[in-house]
Design an enzyme around this catalytic site. Structure first.
Site, PDB file in Angstrom:
ATOM      1  N   ASP A  54     -15.999  25.032   1.457  1.00 50.22           N
ATOM      2  CA  ASP A  54     -17.108  23.723   1.949  1.00 50.22           C
ATOM      3  C   ASP A  54     -17.698  23.600   1.028  1.00 50.22           C
ATOM      4  OD1 ASP A  54     -19.719  23.101   3.503  1.00 50.22           O
ATOM      5  OD2 ASP A  54     -19.368  24.866   4.989  1.00 50.22           O
ATOM      6  N   VAL A  55     -17.959  21.923   0.870  1.00 47.39           N
ATOM      7  CA  VAL A  55     -19.119  21.842  -0.278  1.00 47.39           C
ATOM      8  C   VAL A  55     -20.054  21.808  -0.086  1.00 47.39           C
ATOM      9  CG1 VAL A  55     -17.303  20.004  -0.635  1.00 47.39           C
ATOM     10  CG2 VAL A  55     -19.089  19.631   1.129  1.00 47.39           C
ATOM     11  N   ASN A  81     -16.845  12.992  -2.881  1.00 44.01           N
ATOM     12  CA  ASN A  81     -16.423  11.799  -1.841  1.00 44.01           C
ATOM     13  C   ASN A  81     -16.361  12.555  -0.442  1.00 44.01           C
ATOM     14  OD1 ASN A  81     -14.795   9.962  -0.101  1.00 44.01           O
ATOM     15  ND2 ASN A  81     -13.738  11.369   0.719  1.00 44.01           N
ATOM     16  N   TYR A 149     -27.531   9.569   8.468  1.00 43.02           N
ATOM     17  CA  TYR A 149     -26.264   9.023   7.423  1.00 43.02           C
ATOM     18  C   TYR A 149     -26.561   8.025   6.029  1.00 43.02           C
ATOM     19  CZ  TYR A 149     -21.851   6.837   5.495  1.00 43.02           C
ATOM     20  OH  TYR A 149     -20.972   6.688   5.225  1.00 43.02           O
ATOM     21  N   LYS A 153     -27.135   8.882   2.292  1.00 39.66           N
ATOM     22  CA  LYS A 153     -26.958   7.936   1.138  1.00 39.66           C
ATOM     23  C   LYS A 153     -27.503   7.097   0.135  1.00 39.66           C
ATOM     24  CE  LYS A 153     -22.039   8.738   2.701  1.00 39.66           C
ATOM     25  NZ  LYS A 153     -21.346   9.653   1.545  1.00 39.66           N
TER      26      LYS A 153
END
Length: 237
Positions: A54-55, A81, A149, A153
């Site tokens: 899990d990042v 990514n 989101y 970003k």
């Protein structure tokens, strides 16, 4: 450069990128939560290293990096990514818990991976490497009802700029690829709500990452935008 670690490698842009690099003979570390997907990609690929993690978990990511370096010997490129879209809703209808979840994956996870990659690239010999962050068209302009989101970003762009600046002294290049409407699982969910959405083949995004990674460390793509040609990005009011 011959070794790359890819987060979010189990599907979409991550998987397509992994397949592109494997086809070019790179050693590829595959990081994602879905171990069975990673094993499927790695099947028959001698240079693929599945690394279930899990990042957003620092300990799990440290273990993944340690295993990759132990097998590959060094880290030339990180493709940062992994990401999720989160709820598509008006800001007042978004739960704080959902906002936190998107930040945990898209920002915290990206920082954790970048931090580990930076440390490895700084101490390995020869020193240096490349970090490629997956931004988005949403790093520039938002979609409606995408506050989680879009916020994440925009923050990724700041992360990219800081890594690029701080990496100069150690021959660590950092760039960002902003991808618009590649045919991934994430975009498929959006397209189900917008059937006329213009998309492009995910393999085109993967080839763009490959181009960035194959440059010598004396050159860097700082920001690249690759998107469906007819996507309403340029010129929208």
């Amino acid at each position: 450069m011959t070794s790359i670690l890819i987060t979010g490698a189990s599907s979409g842009i991550g998987r397509a990128t992994a397949e592109a690099f494997l086809a070019e003979g790179w050693t590829v570390g595959l990081v994602a939560r879905r171990a069975e997907r990673l094993r499927e990609i790695a099947a028959g690929q001698g240079k693929a290293i599945p690394l279930p993690a899990d990042v957003s978990d620092p300990g799990a990511m440290q273990a993944a990096f340690d295993q990759f370096i132990g097998e590959a010997g060094r880290l030339d490129v990180l493709f940062n990514n992994a990401g999720i879209f989160g709820p598509s809703a008006s800001p007042d209808e978004v739960r704080v818990e959902d906002f936190d979840q998107v930040m945990a994956v898209n920002l915290r996870g990206m920082f954790i991976a970048a931090r580990l990659a930076f440390a490895q690239m700084r101490r390995q010999s020869p020193q240096g490497g490349r970090i490629i962050n997956n931004g988005s068209i949403s790093a520039h302009v938002p979609r409606e009802n995408s506050i989680c989101y879009t916020t994440s970003k925009h923050a990724v762009t700041g992360l990219t700029r800081s890594l690029s600046l701080d990496g100069r002294a150690f021959d660590i290049a950092c760039g960002q690829i902003d991808i618009g409407n590649a045919e991934s699982e994430l975009v498929a969910d959006l397209k189900a709500r917008q059937p006329d959405m213009q998309t492009m083949d995910v393999a085109d995004a993967a080839r763009s990452v490959l181009h960035m990674a194959q440059l010598p460390l004396s050159a860097n793509v700082q920001f690249m935008t690759v998107m469906a040609t007819r996507m309403p990005y340029i010129g929208r009011g």
